[in-house]
Scaffold this motif. Structure first.
Motif, mmCIF file in Angstrom:
data_model
loop_
_atom_site.group_PDB
_atom_site.id
_atom_site.type_symbol
_atom_site.label_atom_id
_atom_site.label_comp_id
_atom_site.label_asym_id
_atom_site.label_seq_id
_atom_site.Cartn_x
_atom_site.Cartn_y
_atom_site.Cartn_z
ATOM 1 N N VAL A 364 20.441 45.938 5.566
ATOM 2 C CA VAL A 364 20.723 46.256 4.163
ATOM 3 C C VAL A 364 20.366 47.718 3.937
ATOM 4 O O VAL A 364 19.206 48.113 4.053
ATOM 5 N N LEU A 365 21.367 48.529 3.655
ATOM 6 C CA LEU A 365 21.141 49.953 3.431
ATOM 7 C C LEU A 365 20.937 50.207 1.946
ATOM 8 O O LEU A 365 21.678 49.664 1.109
ATOM 9 N N PRO A 366 19.958 51.002 1.580
ATOM 10 C CA PRO A 366 19.739 51.332 0.162
ATOM 11 C C PRO A 366 20.992 51.942 -0.465
ATOM 12 O O PRO A 366 21.757 52.638 0.209
ATOM 13 N N GLN A 367 21.176 51.662 -1.756
ATOM 14 C CA GLN A 367 22.339 52.181 -2.476
ATOM 15 C C GLN A 367 21.871 53.160 -3.553
ATOM 16 O O GLN A 367 21.675 52.781 -4.708
ATOM 17 N N VAL A 376 25.161 61.600 -2.286
ATOM 18 C CA VAL A 376 24.189 60.513 -2.172
ATOM 19 C C VAL A 376 23.947 60.261 -0.695
ATOM 20 O O VAL A 376 24.861 60.365 0.128
ATOM 21 N N ALA A 377 22.721 59.949 -0.359
ATOM 22 C CA ALA A 377 22.352 59.737 1.045
ATOM 23 C C ALA A 377 21.500 58.493 1.162
ATOM 24 O O ALA A 377 20.709 58.173 0.266
ATOM 25 N N THR A 378 21.657 57.783 2.254
ATOM 26 C CA THR A 378 20.827 56.615 2.532
ATOM 27 C C THR A 378 20.265 56.748 3.937
ATOM 28 O O THR A 378 20.883 57.356 4.817
ATOM 29 N N ALA A 379 19.088 56.195 4.140
ATOM 30 C CA ALA A 379 18.428 56.253 5.444
ATOM 31 C C ALA A 379 18.568 54.903 6.138
ATOM 32 O O ALA A 379 18.306 53.859 5.547
ATOM 33 N N VAL A 380 18.991 54.918 7.391
ATOM 34 C CA VAL A 380 19.066 53.690 8.176
ATOM 35 C C VAL A 380 17.638 53.256 8.505
ATOM 36 O O VAL A 380 16.840 54.069 8.972
ATOM 37 N N PRO A 381 17.276 51.987 8.251
ATOM 38 C CA PRO A 381 15.905 51.546 8.519
ATOM 39 C C PRO A 381 15.500 51.767 9.975
ATOM 40 O O PRO A 381 16.316 51.602 10.891
ATOM 41 N N GLU A 382 14.254 52.137 10.188
ATOM 42 C CA GLU A 382 13.744 52.329 11.542
ATOM 43 C C GLU A 382 13.867 51.034 12.343
ATOM 44 O O GLU A 382 13.666 49.948 11.831
ATOM 45 N N GLY A 383 14.184 51.154 13.605
ATOM 46 C CA GLY A 383 14.322 49.992 14.468
ATOM 47 C C GLY A 383 15.703 49.383 14.463
ATOM 48 O O GLY A 383 15.970 48.433 15.207
ATOM 49 N N THR A 384 16.619 49.896 13.621
ATOM 50 C CA THR A 384 17.968 49.332 13.541
ATOM 51 C C THR A 384 18.831 49.786 14.711
ATOM 52 O O THR A 384 19.593 49.001 15.275
ATOM 53 N N LEU A 385 18.732 51.047 15.082
ATOM 54 C CA LEU A 385 19.632 51.637 16.072
ATOM 55 C C LEU A 385 18.983 51.682 17.451
ATOM 56 O O LEU A 385 17.764 51.828 17.576
#
Length: 718
Positions: A364-367, A376-385
């Motif tokens: 779930v990426l922040p909106q 607008v920018a969102t950060a991919v949660p750590e550990g996802t990639l």
């Protein structure tokens, strides 16, 4: 052990009994054969004593042939001035049955009461204790659960490294013995180096590592992506094909899906129906499946409108100027510029896919939302990639009534974080420590405050029922400002046993002092000044004092400027136990005084910012970069100064805490950018205190500004 009073008997009174041991050793017969010790191995006899019901057992000593005058010997008795006879017994009690048997990662299903391992190579742990103290290992045994019987003849046994008695032992299942999606059980026993203790009870568990299938969503009387002129409660049903679903998470206009509908069976995967209240307007219903092990599926969405369709539906524009940033970090940024015809505030919705185009489940990426025309920018949660793996992503803009179409998907490859250079570490041994020791129990001094003691020893433990603690405070002036602490060890020398003795060092209990304390105060005041929680290691295991890294405490003292020292105690002080004594700072031998060995990295200038980029955005310029790999000192607060130049003239400047800066053409400073047609403006971004810059060029078109990056080959449009 000393023997009971000896008794002498004539041969007539000696009752014949089996001879458990014999010795031919001879001492004290004259010159060259002086008095000395004679010994015999009575191990089997001692074992027999240990198993019989008698509180007292008798041992007799006699000559092998009492008629032979040369067999005559004389031994010192218990009443002799020296050489009193002794029995030396070496014994071992078996470890206790381990407790708190666990596996990680795992989850317990509250409905069917089953435990699920969510990894095929889980880590098993248990608390192991030995009544004799010392170091204990744990032996874990994993076998197929005979109940379901679906794991065949699987069997594995593994032993942990040694830990202090009372600590938690851990061992991770090796990859070549990984578990399948079947039912297993684990049990554990402790080993103290001499023998194994009893097995624990079996702990059954099932392995579940596959995420469930996302649900489908339907709402009675409402169609997907359409407006329906109705009002009142809304009935929606979530359906999943996962047979082990235990429920669903959902959220109306909330992508975090914080509400839950349960399947009481725990594994049935039955549909869930909820009643919602939706106001007039455009809505998005989000839902995810939760399986028996608590694993989450990807998010499904159902968009619908409540009320009459607006005559002129304002739909935000599709986002433009998409960009990836900070892809060398664990949390890369995805961004785009969002606009709306009514110039209202717009939010950005992001989706992340694997290389084949399948949406990543459970992500779930922040909106975020911004004013129209902003990025607008969102950060991919750590550990996802996963580094080295290729991904796709897209975004769309959403207003109050509707969302724009999704953008075309962009592709990027997650990279390994750049290796930090090995810093030069220095170590300083601090001998300037203040210390004291004091009884701290409420009843230790007849109900009165106990005075602190400052002599040559420091005491901990509960000998004789009194609870002793010791206080130590190091002078940290030898550590330079801004130093990053990597390790710190408190070194104490035992005063109650020598280096040649086998000194058992139990797990240490340290508490940071939250308030100031001095030896002029009482022991009870020392307890009150100490923190409620004991200092713990990152591993969460009690460790002997010499293995305890108090670096985080030292770093906190330096950062806050509040160093009140720490208190040292033995265990929880609830049960009487032998105490220990250490040499204090007043010991006659300076080599035995307390020391604090601190390893640190000296402060230095920050390293250069990484991956500097600039793109057109918000009708102006967006500059992004990654933080330096080496911040230079013990701080997370770096500031960056970004400067825009027209030739040699500075036309704009920002100082920011973030790794991005926006120069908007709508602001008055844009006048500094305007030059005659087809002229160029040089833009340089410089970072305060570090080396490195980026040169850019802005080109003026007839009606609008276009931007590009200048290379040695010339100008090209972005």
């Amino acid at each position: 052990m000393p023997l009971p009073p000896a008794r002498n008997h004539s041969t007539e009174l000696v009752e014949e009994a089996p001879t458990p041991a014999a010795s031919t050793q001879t001492k004290g017969s004259g010159s060259g054969c002086e008095d000395g010790w004679v010994s015999a191995d009575i191990t089997n006899l001692a074992r027999a004593w240990a198993t019989n019901p008698y509180n007292e057992n008798i041992l007799g000593v006699r000559a092998a042939d009492e008629k032979d005058p040369y067999a005559w010997k004389r031994f010192s008795s218990r009443h002799a001035a020296s050489g009193v006879p002794v029995i030396s017994v070496t014994y071992d009690r078996l470890p206790a049955t381990p407790s708190a048997v666990k596996l990680d990662p795992s989850a317990t299903n509250t409905f069917n009461k089953r435990t699920y391992a969510t990894s095929s190579t889980p880590t098993f742990s248990a608390k192991v204790t030995d009544p004799d103290g010392g170091t204990v290992k744990a032996q874990f045994e994993v076998t197929a659960d005979p109940g379901p019987g679906d794991a065949g003849s699987y069997s594995w046994t593994g032993t942990s490294t040694g830990v202090a008695s009372g600590a938690t032992a851990k061992v991770t299942l090796p990859a070549d013995k990984k578990l399948g999606s079947f039912a297993y059980r684990v049990r554990v026993r402790a080993h103290d180096g001499s023998g194994h203790g009893p097995w624990s009870e079996h702990v059954p568990f099932r392995v579940n590592t596959l995420k469930p299938v996302r649900p489908t969503i339907s709402c009675d009387g409402f169609a997907q992506d359409e407006w329906t002129d109705k009002s009142g409660d809304l009935s929606c049903t979530f359906t999943t094909t996962s047979s082990d679903g235990r429920g669903l998470l959902y959220g109306l206009d909330d992508p975090n899906t914080q509400k839950q509908v349960d399947d009481p069976a725990g594994t049935g995967g039955k549909p869930g129906t909820v009643t919602l209240k939706a106001a007039k307007g455009w809505h998005t219903l989000h839902a995810r499946t939760v399986d028996s092990a608590g694993l989450l599926s990807g998010t499904s969405t159902f968009q619908f409108g409540v009320g009459p369709k607006p005559a002129a539906l304002l739909v935000p524009d599709r986002p433009t100027t998409l960009q990836e940033g900070a892809i060398d970090t664990p949390a890369p940024l995805l961004s785009g510029v969002v606009t709306s015809p009514d110039q209202a505030r717009v939010s950005g919705a992001f989706a992340l896919y694997d290389a084949s185009g399948e949406e990543l489940p459970g992500v779930v990426l922040p909106q975020p939302s911004e004013e129209s025309g902003s990025r607008v920018a969102t950060a991919v949660p750590e550990g996802t990639l996963v580094p080295g793996t290729t991904y796709q992503w897209a975004m769309r803009a959403c207003g109050e009534a509707a969302c724009s179409p999704w953008t075309p998907r962009r592709t990027f490859t997650a990279k390994d974080a750049k290796a930090d250079p090995v810093p030069h570490t220095r170590t300083v041994e601090i001998t300037a420590l203040s210390d004291a020791t004091a009884p701290v129990g409420a009843e230790d001094c007849a109900g009165k405050d106990c005075a602190a003691v400052r002599d040559e020893t420091l005491h901990v433990g509960t000998p004789g029922g009194a609870s002793w603690r010791s206080w130590l405070k190091a002078d940290l002036a030898a550590i330079p400002a801004g130093a990053r602490i990597t390790d710190a060890r408190l070194k104490l020398h035992r005063a109650d046993c020598s280096a040649d003795d086998d000194c058992v060092e139990p797990a240490a209990t340290l508490k940071d002092l939250a308030e100031a304390w001095s030896p002029e105060q009482s022991g009870q005041a020392l307890v009150a000044a100490a923190s409620d929680e004991a200092f713990d290691t990152e591993e969460g295991l009690p460790l002997p004092l010499q293995d305890l890294n108090v670096g985080p405490l030292v770093a906190d003292w330096l950062e806050t400027g509040e160093n009140h020292g720490l208190s040292l105690q033995l265990g929880d002080e609830k049960d009487a136990a032998p105490g220990m004594a250490y040499h204090s700072s007043r010991a006659a031998d300076p080599a035995k005084r307390p020391r604090l060995a601190v390893s640190y990295i000296p402060s230095a200038a920050p390293g250069a910012p990484q991956d500097v980029k600039a793109v057109p955005a918000d009708g102006g310029l967006l500059a992004t970069w990654n933080a330096p790999q080496d911040p230079g000192s013990a701080t997370d607060a770096l500031k960056y100064t970004v400067v825009v130049h027209k030739g040699a003239t500075e036309v704009a400047r920002q100082t920011v805490d973030d790794t991005r800066a926006v120069f908007s053409a709508r602001k008055p400073m844009v006048a500094n950018f305007l030059v005659s047609p087809k002229k160029y403006v040089d833009v340089t971004i410089r970072f305060k205190g570090v080396k490195g810059s980026l040169a850019l060029t802005l080109q003026e078109d007839t009606d609008d500004w276009s931007y590009g990056i200048v290379t040695r080959k010339g100008f090209y449009d972005d």
